[in-house]
Design an enzyme around this catalytic site. Structure first.
Site, short mmCIF file in Angstrom:
data_model
loop_
_atom_site.label_atom_id
_atom_site.label_comp_id
_atom_site.label_asym_id
_atom_site.label_seq_id
_atom_site.Cartn_x
_atom_site.Cartn_y
_atom_site.Cartn_z
N GLU A 53 -2.45 8.11 -3.67
CA GLU A 53 -2.97 7.76 -4.99
C GLU A 53 -4.45 8.14 -5.12
OE1 GLU A 53 -2.03 3.45 -4.48
OE2 GLU A 53 -4.16 3.13 -4.91
N HIS A 75 -1.95 0.79 -9.51
CA HIS A 75 -2.60 -0.14 -8.57
C HIS A 75 -3.32 -1.27 -9.32
CE1 HIS A 75 -4.32 -0.23 -4.21
NE2 HIS A 75 -4.24 -1.45 -4.71
N ARG A 132 0.87 -1.18 0.00
CA ARG A 132 0.00 0.00 0.00
C ARG A 132 0.89 1.22 0.00
NH1 ARG A 132 -3.78 -2.35 -1.34
NH2 ARG A 132 -5.85 -2.56 -0.42
C1 GLV Z 1 -5.78 -4.28 -3.73
O1 GLV Z 1 -4.91 -3.51 -3.51
C2 GLV Z 1 -6.27 -5.21 -2.77
O2 GLV Z 1 -6.06 -5.01 -1.56
O3 GLV Z 1 -6.88 -6.19 -3.17
#
Ligand code: GLV
Length: 323
Positions: free
Chosen positions: A269, A287, A240
């Site tokens: 983001e 992402h 993250r």
């Molecule tokens: C995406 O980042 C997730 O946590 O699935």
């Protein structure tokens, strides 16, 4: 007959998922995929029993505390740092995530970012597309080898272990650190040795982060930790934004201390630290680590199955169980 519970989608999703949920819910979609403002989200939590939500939605404590009707929150993501679980628990709002279905796809992408960053794949492509390629050169885009190097993994859950298994195919030595050391048979199965974070940072040629984001992992990798890494090392963030201090990372890349980075997640983001956008030795993706066609569909289906199970009283992947 009693009315079915009411469910809304915060964002657009595969159309078959809304239809699937109609077996148990009165469903409202968001086909325009417009991101709801906080006030709009708050209003909906007073009108709906259930929500199908995405990582881009923020459910902070105040929002959940004030919600009058919400009981079920199904996330289409494995990470759930966008939900204040204490507030959800206090209000008896069940929260679910989508583990397992994205593990292998996300680990594939970890290697995609590692290879792309270490071997300057995107930078070389941009140069080629810009019409700069005149002749083969002995010293063009010299990168860092991945094979037979040492891979450090911080966060050795499902995705970390899937990365370690892939690393064997590249004849890498794998070292990891984790909140808890894995059982010896698990370590053996994924060919990984446990190190302290300081030892790992000093030894890894390549570092991949897969830790959950929480208060204790905010800026886990900041200026001090980057300085502990080997000169020329490559860092990949699959976890993250916020686990890495992006400003400090940009500096370490700018100074040349780090060789390269591959980043799929960012502190604010979809906004990026402007310095990252200026750098050539960083591969940036929006992402998408879990974004294979099959896996995103599997995540949506799992989120829906969780909501259907919640309508029966208990989700399959319950992240805030109170019983
Ligand atoms: C995406 O980042 C997730 O946590 O699935």
């Amino acid at each position: 007959m009693s009315q079915p519970p009411r469910l809304f989608f915060t964002r657009a999703c595969f159309p078959e998922i809304a239809n699937y949920l109609r077996s148990a819910f009165e469903v409202t979609e968001n086909p325009a995929d417009r991101i709801l403002s906080r006030a709009e989200l708050a209003a909906r939590l007073d009108e709906y029993d259930a929500v199908f939500a995405m990582p881009s939605d923020q459910f902070d404590a105040e929002l959940l505390q004030q919600s009058k009707r919400l009981r079920m929150l199904g996330l289409m993501a494995v990470g759930f740092n966008n939900v204040d679980l204490a507030a959800a628990n206090a209000r008896r709002i069940m929260v679910s995530n989508t583990p397992d279905v994205l593990t292998e796809t996300t680990a594939d992408f970890g290697f995609a970012l590692l290879l792309a960053a270490a071997r300057h794949v995107t930078r070389a492509e941009h140069w080629l597309r810009a019409g700069k390629w005149q002749r083969w050169a002995y010293d063009g885009f010299l990168g860092m080898d991945v094979h037979h190097s040492t891979l450090g993994i911080i966060g050795m859950g499902r995705i970390g272990q899937a990365l370690a298994r892939r690393a064997a195919g590249f004849s890498m030595r794998v070292v990891y650190c984790n909140r808890r050391r894995l059982a010896p048979q698990v370590e053996q199965a994924c060919g990984a040795s446990y190190l302290s974070q300081a030892e790992l940072l000093a030894q890894a040629d390549h570092l991949i982060l897969t830790v959950p984001y929480e208060a204790q992992t905010r800026h886990l990798i900041g200026a001090a930790e980057l300085a502990q890494m080997k000169p020329g090392a490559v860092l990949v963030n699959l976890a993250r934004g916020g686990v890495v201090d992006d400003a400090a990372l940009a500096q370490a890349l700018q100074s040349g201390h780090l060789g390269a980075a591959g980043l799929d997640v960012f502190e604010n983001e979809p906004a990026l630290h402007p310095a990252l956008l200026e750098l050539e030795n960083v591969v940036l993706t929006p992402h998408i680590a879990s974004a294979s066609n099959a896996t995103r569909r599997a995540m949506a289906k799992r989120a829906a199955d969780n909501l259907l199970a919640m309508a029966q009283g208990r989700p399959l992947d319950w992240v805030n169980p109170w019983e």
